[in-house]
Motif scaffolding. Structure first.
Motif, mmCIF file in Angstrom:
data_model
loop_
_atom_site.group_PDB
_atom_site.id
_atom_site.type_symbol
_atom_site.label_atom_id
_atom_site.label_comp_id
_atom_site.label_asym_id
_atom_site.label_seq_id
_atom_site.Cartn_x
_atom_site.Cartn_y
_atom_site.Cartn_z
ATOM 1 N N UNK A 1 -6.683 -0.034 9.094
ATOM 2 C CA UNK A 1 -6.259 0.217 7.718
ATOM 3 C C UNK A 1 -6.754 1.548 7.192
ATOM 4 N N UNK A 2 -8.009 1.885 7.482
ATOM 5 C CA UNK A 2 -8.561 3.117 6.937
ATOM 6 C C UNK A 2 -8.001 4.354 7.640
ATOM 7 N N UNK B 1 0.833 -1.204 0.000
ATOM 8 C CA UNK B 1 0.000 0.000 0.000
ATOM 9 C C UNK B 1 0.870 1.257 0.000
ATOM 10 N N UNK B 2 1.911 1.252 0.849
ATOM 11 C CA UNK B 2 2.789 2.426 0.938
ATOM 12 C C UNK B 2 3.470 2.683 -0.409
ATOM 13 N N UNK B 3 3.971 1.620 -1.036
ATOM 14 C CA UNK B 3 4.653 1.784 -2.315
ATOM 15 C C UNK B 3 3.682 2.309 -3.371
ATOM 16 N N UNK B 4 2.484 1.722 -3.392
ATOM 17 C CA UNK B 4 1.503 2.118 -4.406
ATOM 18 C C UNK B 4 1.042 3.559 -4.212
ATOM 19 N N UNK B 5 1.036 4.008 -2.971
ATOM 20 C CA UNK B 5 0.637 5.384 -2.666
ATOM 21 C C UNK B 5 1.530 6.372 -3.427
ATOM 22 N N UNK B 6 2.802 6.015 -3.581
ATOM 23 C CA UNK B 6 3.728 6.886 -4.295
ATOM 24 C C UNK B 6 3.871 6.506 -5.767
ATOM 25 N N UNK B 7 3.573 5.250 -6.064
ATOM 26 C CA UNK B 7 3.837 4.725 -7.396
ATOM 27 C C UNK B 7 2.722 5.085 -8.363
ATOM 28 N N UNK B 8 1.484 5.116 -7.828
ATOM 29 C CA UNK B 8 0.338 5.382 -8.695
ATOM 30 C C UNK B 8 -0.632 6.316 -7.972
ATOM 31 N N UNK C 1 -1.886 8.718 6.138
ATOM 32 C CA UNK C 1 -0.747 8.713 5.212
ATOM 33 C C UNK C 1 -1.032 9.587 4.006
ATOM 34 N N UNK C 2 -2.299 9.529 3.519
ATOM 35 C CA UNK C 2 -2.667 10.316 2.343
ATOM 36 C C UNK C 2 -2.539 11.807 2.638
ATOM 37 N N UNK C 3 -3.048 12.221 3.814
ATOM 38 C CA UNK C 3 -2.995 13.644 4.181
ATOM 39 C C UNK C 3 -1.540 14.096 4.298
ATOM 40 N N UNK D 1 -6.163 6.625 -5.348
ATOM 41 C CA UNK D 1 -7.360 5.776 -5.443
ATOM 42 C C UNK D 1 -6.975 4.313 -5.651
ATOM 43 N N UNK D 2 -5.914 4.071 -6.427
ATOM 44 C CA UNK D 2 -5.447 2.701 -6.646
ATOM 45 C C UNK D 2 -4.958 2.095 -5.328
ATOM 46 N N UNK D 3 -4.215 2.900 -4.568
ATOM 47 C CA UNK D 3 -3.706 2.423 -3.289
ATOM 48 C C UNK D 3 -4.854 2.129 -2.330
ATOM 49 N N UNK D 4 -5.884 2.992 -2.358
ATOM 50 C CA UNK D 4 -7.049 2.776 -1.485
ATOM 51 C C UNK D 4 -7.758 1.474 -1.848
#
Lengths: 173, 124
Positions: free
Chosen positions: A88-89, A48-55, A95-97, A58-61
């Motif tokens: 998780x939420x 999830x952390x990697x995807x948050x930066x990678x894409x 993390x998003x903020x 919304x994809x990470x969520x």
């Protein structure tokens, strides 16, 4: 090619990263928690952390929600599902903020995610048991373990992210 | 080949200290407090002097109780906000005060006054 506004590449990426997260969950379930009962590394969060930066976020969520749902079906129960979902939420929102402020490094974002994950679990446990657990000895233990595991996940993501192929080439067009 | 696109977000910076400081502050506050507010509803604190139960007090009612220990010593037991601790004692070592709050696993003990304060009903 678009599917209800979602590109097929995004769908594939969600599937890929969810699968990785589930494998991490499985591997982690095989290793018993030796140090403190209930304290886990949370390897699945790495995806999830990697995807948050990678894409896109919304994809990470989507990956975060899917892996919580599926891992509860595979390894857990309704009870563990509510804990995992709350943790998780809250962790994802935090993390998003922090990421959007563009002021913090990935390790700091992951650190906060780990801490918030455990905080969310403690909050939902307080609701389930009907009295505030956040005043008990659990809070310091969970805060500290969340901080340590979040930092470790952050370090791992820091090492992996620059070594991944360009996102444009495999995720977007 | 490392992708340099992410260098900016991977770099540690001063701002990172904010989440760290926040967590450390919460942890420090808890340990400075020394007591953790427990589930006080319906729990009792039992006071024993020289092996005999002298008082059973509800944990959810704020009160103060002067324990008359063995040999004339005294300990002042304070119950507030669902926590029980000893605030004053006549003994020289003050171990009972330094123990902090009574918990399920940690009773308050004063050896010189032969006082034991523990969480739960009196043991027969």
């Amino acid at each position: 090619m678009k599917l209800r506004g979602i590109s097929v590449r995004t769908v594939a990426a969600i599937g890929l990263f969810t699968a990785i997260a589930l494998i991490f969950s499985y591997v982690e379930a095989l290793v018993p928690s030796v140090m403190i009962p209930g304290v886990k590394l949370g390897l699945a969060n790495l995806a999830v952390v990697i995807l948050l930066y990678y894409d896109k976020s919304a994809t990470a969520l989507a990956v975060s929600l899917l892996r919580i749902l599926i891992s509860a079906l595979l390894f857990g129960s309704a009870m563990s599902w509510s804990y995992a979902l709350a943790g998780g939420m809250l962790s994802f929102a935090g993390m998003l903020i922090l990421k959007k402020t563009r002021k913090f490094s990935l390790i700091a974002v992951s650190f906060s995610g780990g801490v918030l994950h455990n905080t969310g679990q403690l909050l939902i446990a307080s609701v389930i048991f009907g009295y505030p657990l956040y005043g008990t000895l659990y809070l310091p233990v969970l805060l500290a373990s969340g901080a340590v595991t979040g930092t470790l996940i952050g370090i791992a993501a820091t090492l992996i992210l620059p070594r991944l192929p360009e996102a444009n080439r495999i995720l977007k067009r | 080949m490392k992708n340099t696109k992410y260098n900016d977000i991977l770099r540690l910076r001063l701002w990172d200290l904010i989440p760290l400081a926040f967590v450390v502050a919460v942890l420090a506050a808890f340990f400075a407090f020394g007591c953790f507010r427990g589930n006080s509803a319906g729990q009792t604190v039992t006071v024993e002097v020289d092996g005999k139960t002298v008082a059973e007090l509800p944990l959810d009612k704020d009160t103060q109780y002067l324990i008359k220990g063995f040999g004339g010593g005294t300990n002042l037991l304070v119950i507030e906000d669902g926590r029980a601790y000893i605030s004053e004692a006549s003994c020289p070592d003050h171990i009972c005060i330094n123990t902090g709050c009574v918990t399920e696993t940690m009773p308050l003990v004063c050896r010189p006054n032969r006082v034991i304060v523990y969480l739960g009903e009196a043991k027969p």
